[in-house]
Design a protein around this motif. Structure first.
Motif, mmCIF file in Angstrom:
data_model
loop_
_atom_site.group_PDB
_atom_site.id
_atom_site.type_symbol
_atom_site.label_atom_id
_atom_site.label_comp_id
_atom_site.label_asym_id
_atom_site.label_seq_id
_atom_site.Cartn_x
_atom_site.Cartn_y
_atom_site.Cartn_z
ATOM 1 N N ARG A 195 75.500 78.562 27.356
ATOM 2 C CA ARG A 195 75.336 79.982 27.010
ATOM 3 C C ARG A 195 73.877 80.312 26.729
ATOM 4 O O ARG A 195 73.426 81.427 26.997
ATOM 5 C CB ARG A 195 76.194 80.322 25.776
ATOM 6 N N GLU A 196 73.138 79.358 26.206
ATOM 7 C CA GLU A 196 71.765 79.602 25.803
ATOM 8 C C GLU A 196 70.790 79.571 26.971
ATOM 9 O O GLU A 196 69.773 80.281 26.964
ATOM 10 C CB GLU A 196 71.355 78.558 24.760
ATOM 11 N N LEU A 197 71.064 78.741 27.963
ATOM 12 C CA LEU A 197 70.097 78.545 29.055
ATOM 13 C C LEU A 197 69.719 79.837 29.773
ATOM 14 O O LEU A 197 68.530 80.107 29.957
ATOM 15 C CB LEU A 197 70.632 77.503 30.045
ATOM 16 N N PRO A 198 70.656 80.671 30.199
ATOM 17 C CA PRO A 198 70.234 81.899 30.899
ATOM 18 C C PRO A 198 69.514 82.891 29.999
ATOM 19 O O PRO A 198 68.782 83.754 30.497
ATOM 20 C CB PRO A 198 71.562 82.486 31.414
ATOM 21 N N ALA A 199 69.679 82.774 28.679
ATOM 22 C CA ALA A 199 68.966 83.657 27.762
ATOM 23 C C ALA A 199 67.504 83.254 27.622
ATOM 24 O O ALA A 199 66.677 84.064 27.195
ATOM 25 C CB ALA A 199 69.640 83.644 26.390
ATOM 26 N N GLN A 200 67.175 81.995 27.969
ATOM 27 C CA GLN A 200 65.809 81.506 27.789
ATOM 28 C C GLN A 200 65.091 81.176 29.095
ATOM 29 O O GLN A 200 63.869 81.329 29.173
ATOM 30 C CB GLN A 200 65.816 80.251 26.900
ATOM 31 N N ILE A 201 65.826 80.719 30.101
ATOM 32 C CA ILE A 201 65.200 80.285 31.349
ATOM 33 C C ILE A 201 65.403 81.370 32.403
ATOM 34 O O ILE A 201 66.538 81.699 32.766
ATOM 35 C CB ILE A 201 65.795 78.955 31.857
ATOM 36 N N MET A 202 64.311 81.910 32.901
ATOM 37 C CA MET A 202 64.387 83.002 33.876
ATOM 38 C C MET A 202 64.690 82.466 35.270
ATOM 39 O O MET A 202 64.572 81.258 35.529
ATOM 40 C CB MET A 202 63.078 83.797 33.851
ATOM 41 N N PRO A 203 65.102 83.335 36.198
ATOM 42 C CA PRO A 203 65.483 82.864 37.538
ATOM 43 C C PRO A 203 64.395 82.094 38.267
ATOM 44 O O PRO A 203 64.703 81.208 39.075
ATOM 45 C CB PRO A 203 65.831 84.166 38.279
ATOM 46 N N ASP A 204 63.103 82.397 37.998
ATOM 47 C CA ASP A 204 62.039 81.658 38.680
ATOM 48 C C ASP A 204 61.692 80.348 37.975
ATOM 49 O O ASP A 204 60.788 79.628 38.396
ATOM 50 C CB ASP A 204 60.785 82.521 38.851
ATOM 51 N N GLY A 205 62.392 80.034 36.875
ATOM 52 C CA GLY A 205 62.178 78.777 36.168
ATOM 53 C C GLY A 205 61.269 78.862 34.975
ATOM 54 O O GLY A 205 61.118 77.893 34.233
ATOM 55 N N GLY A 206 60.649 80.020 34.759
ATOM 56 C CA GLY A 206 59.767 80.169 33.617
ATOM 57 C C GLY A 206 60.546 80.397 32.333
ATOM 58 O O GLY A 206 61.625 80.993 32.347
ATOM 59 N N HIS A 207 59.997 79.899 31.230
ATOM 60 C CA HIS A 207 60.630 80.166 29.935
ATOM 61 C C HIS A 207 60.253 81.563 29.472
ATOM 62 O O HIS A 207 59.163 82.050 29.751
ATOM 63 C CB HIS A 207 60.196 79.131 28.899
ATOM 64 N N ARG A 208 61.146 82.195 28.755
ATOM 65 C CA ARG A 208 60.948 83.593 28.393
ATOM 66 C C ARG A 208 59.752 83.790 27.454
ATOM 67 O O ARG A 208 59.220 84.899 27.335
ATOM 68 C CB ARG A 208 62.221 84.170 27.773
ATOM 69 N N SER A 209 59.282 82.741 26.790
ATOM 70 C CA SER A 209 58.092 82.838 25.948
ATOM 71 C C SER A 209 56.821 83.009 26.767
ATOM 72 O O SER A 209 55.784 83.394 26.232
ATOM 73 C CB SER A 209 57.959 81.578 25.089
ATOM 74 N N ARG A 210 56.859 82.667 28.044
ATOM 75 C CA ARG A 210 55.707 82.720 28.950
ATOM 76 C C ARG A 210 54.579 81.811 28.449
ATOM 77 O O ARG A 210 53.411 82.082 28.653
ATOM 78 C CB ARG A 210 55.199 84.160 29.125
ATOM 79 N N ASN A 211 54.941 80.721 27.819
ATOM 80 C CA ASN A 211 54.004 79.789 27.205
ATOM 81 C C ASN A 211 54.120 78.440 27.922
ATOM 82 O O ASN A 211 55.173 77.792 27.851
ATOM 83 C CB ASN A 211 54.350 79.647 25.715
#
Length: 582
Positions: A245-261
């Motif tokens: 459940r957590e993975l799609p909330a944090q990992i975007m479709p292009d593979g980047g993490h939502r923090s952009r860090n």
């Protein structure tokens, strides 16, 4: 943007080719999924559990059956830092950017900040200490025994879900190194009893206590611990469902993490790789969502690497250890190449010859992932081979709030700044406030030439100005040209900054509009600009994890009736310039 007619023609052709592509529409970034705010029920649950855990009877609820030994060995060792381990052995303990010497009391020294305490209690430094050899194992045993003796009750930091999970995982991975001798029989039993209690508490908190990357870290520790203890598959699957459940909330479709860090990209990918390894050790099927997240994240981690194998500096990242980055990518078992663009994460990558340019072309991270994010939209970094040339200042690792604010500011990035004002507002609580409503990005390529145009309106409301940046990288990689444009109100001061890596030696030439850049290899690059005054100024570099002095090229000007246009070029000395080049 390019100064010659030939270059302008190429850019126009690239733009036309790009505009035919459906991928060029929509501003360069897919809207991010909304981040769920902690509901009232979750806060009530957290407060209630903490009140219960702080009571004298809570530890009795953690008592249960404990196996005579670990049922399975899970996880692989990650390399330790011998230099860091040597300092820990000597009582010089630097964690979370804070140095504490010979901590007293050992686990809760009065001068320690929250970050230091969390890192001290999570035992992630065991590999560093063990890498020293000699009597280091005895030191580790003594510290584990000390923790077991002094931490019999719950503590809000020591038992925080991510800290607890990291400690569990560290003890599991190094269990045999710590307590394999016959003389360690009592220590081994005490560790098993403690691990059992810690796992029971973690099972109650991992899926909800903390948001963002710490939640994935907590779930990793839970899955690894349950697997090592031979728990039922039903309990393990429950933890895996929470992770799914957590993975799609944090990992975007292009593979980047939502923090952009990029540093968080590395840490989260490592956690997912560790989780998969634990499941394989237990002969448990790896969920497709977990495998797919690893497969997407690894190419994106490659995206952020410069030629020195270390990471770019965006949104509080530091270079990180190149050996660790390589090892994480190897253990990911993913061969996917770094993409040229990451539309969901909002980054662009131009690579030609030995040159690499990385551009922040996206919106800031959303609420819930923005507490450490930087105000650096449209900033870029440039390297040639293993040598960095243009950089951002990087992420601050320390306890001084003023330095953290400086590192997060727009002025700490290689980008244009209007009136010494952040393009993204940083609130007093560290979260991001007002941000550019619109960030647009276009990209085109032809015959190896690459062109990117990005813009944002973050200065429109306060200053009546829109900002646009165009970048053009020639096919040989030895010619990067740019144009920074402001359109709108006149009479406003601006600065275009190019922060230099500390290894670069800049010299302002007699012409006054050119800076000569000498790299450690002896190669010479020149930055020349028109449309602004050129000067050198002091800067700082935080990418190595410590503060280093460096310099920056500063282009200053004031908007006129038609706004402002600053054209610049960075070229390797020795190439033959085309007629009419800047």
């Amino acid at each position: 943007m390019p100064s010659t007619d030939k270059a302008r023609s190429a850019a126009v052709q690239l733009r036309a080719a790009h505009m035919k592509s459906p991928l060029s529409r929509g501003g360069g970034q897919v809207p991010s999924a909304p981040v769920e705010a902690a509901p009232l029920l979750t806060r009530f649950r957290r407060d209630a559990l903490r009140a219960l855990a702080a009571g004298p009877f809570y530890r009795h609820t953690l008592i249960g059956r404990v196996p005579a030994d670990l049922r399975l060995r899970v996880g692989e060792r990650w390399p330790g830092d011998e230099q860091r381990g040597t300092k820990i052995l000597a009582g010089e303990i630097t964690l979370a950017g804070q140095l504490v010497r010979n901590p007293m009391p050992v686990w809760f020294p009065t001068e320690a900040g929250t970050g230091w305490l969390a890192s001290w209690h999570d035992f992630s430094w065991i590999a560093d200490l063990l890498s020293v050899g000699g009597g280091a194992k005895d030191a580790v045993r003594a510290l584990v025994q000390s923790w077991l003796t002094d931490n019999t009750g719950w503590h809000p930091i020591a038992w925080r879900a991510d800290v607890l999970a990291t400690r569990i995982y560290s003890w599991l991975v190094h269990f045999d190194e710590i307590a394999s001798r016959e003389a360690d029989r009592l220590l081994r039993r005490a560790m098993l009893v403690s691990l059992g209690g810690q796992l029971r508490h973690l099972a109650r908190t991992a899926a909800w206590e903390l948001p963002g990357p710490p939640r994935l870290r907590a779930l990793k520790g839970l899955v690894a611990g349950l697997t090592a203890f031979g728990s039922s598959e039903k309990r393990i699957l429950r933890a895996l469902r929470a992770m799914e459940r957590e993975l799609p909330a944090q990992i975007m479709p292009d593979g980047g993490h939502r923090s952009r860090n990029p540093s968080v990209q590395l840490d989260v990918l490592r956690d997912l790789v560790d989780t998969r390894a634990a499941l394989r050790a237990g002969h448990i099927e790896v969920p497709s969502a977990l495998q797919e997240a690893i497969d997407r994240m690894a190419p994106m981690l490659r995206f952020f690497r410069h030629g020195d194998r270390k990471l770019a500096l965006f949104n509080n990242s530091v270079e990180e250890d190149g050996i660790l980055v390589d090892l994480v990518l190897t253990r990911s078992e993913t061969k996917g190449r770094a993409p040229a663009q990451a539309p969901h994460s909002g980054f662009q990558r131009m690579q030609a010859g030995h040159s690499l340019v990385l551009v922040d072309a996206g919106k800031p991270p959303p609420q819930g992932f923005d507490e450490a994010a930087h105000a650096g939209p449209l900033s870029f970094e440039m390297s040639q081979g293993r040598e960095r040339i243009i950089v951002n200042c990087g992420g601050y690792r320390g306890t001084q709030r003023a330095w953290r604010q400086i590192a997060r500011s727009t002025a700490a990035h290689s980008v244009l700044v209007v009136a010494d004002t952040n393009a993204v507002e940083i609130n007093d609580d560290g979260t991001l406030g007002r941000a550019p409503p619109t960030i647009r990005c276009e990209r085109a390529e032809e015959d190896g030439h690459q062109w990117i145009a990005v813009s944002h309106d973050g200065y429109r409301q306060r200053f009546g100005l829109n900002y646009a940046r165009e970048l053009y990288l020639a096919a040989d990689g030895d010619d990067l040209r740019g144009e920074d444009k402001l359109t709108g109100r006149s009479g406003t001061a601006f600065v275009v900054r190019f922060h230099l890596h500390p290894s670069v030696e800049p010299t302002l030439t007699q012409e006054g509009n050119t800076v000569r850049l000498r790299l450690p290899s002896g190669l010479i690059w020149r930055l020349r600009a028109i449309g602004a005054d050129v000067s050198l100024a002091e800067s700082i570099y935080l990418g190595s994890g410590e503060l280093k002095k460096t310099q920056q090229i500063v282009l200053t000007g004031t908007t006129g009736t038609n706004g402002a246009s600053v054209r610049w070029a960075i070229r390797r000395e020795g190439r033959t310039p085309a007629p009419g080049e800047l």
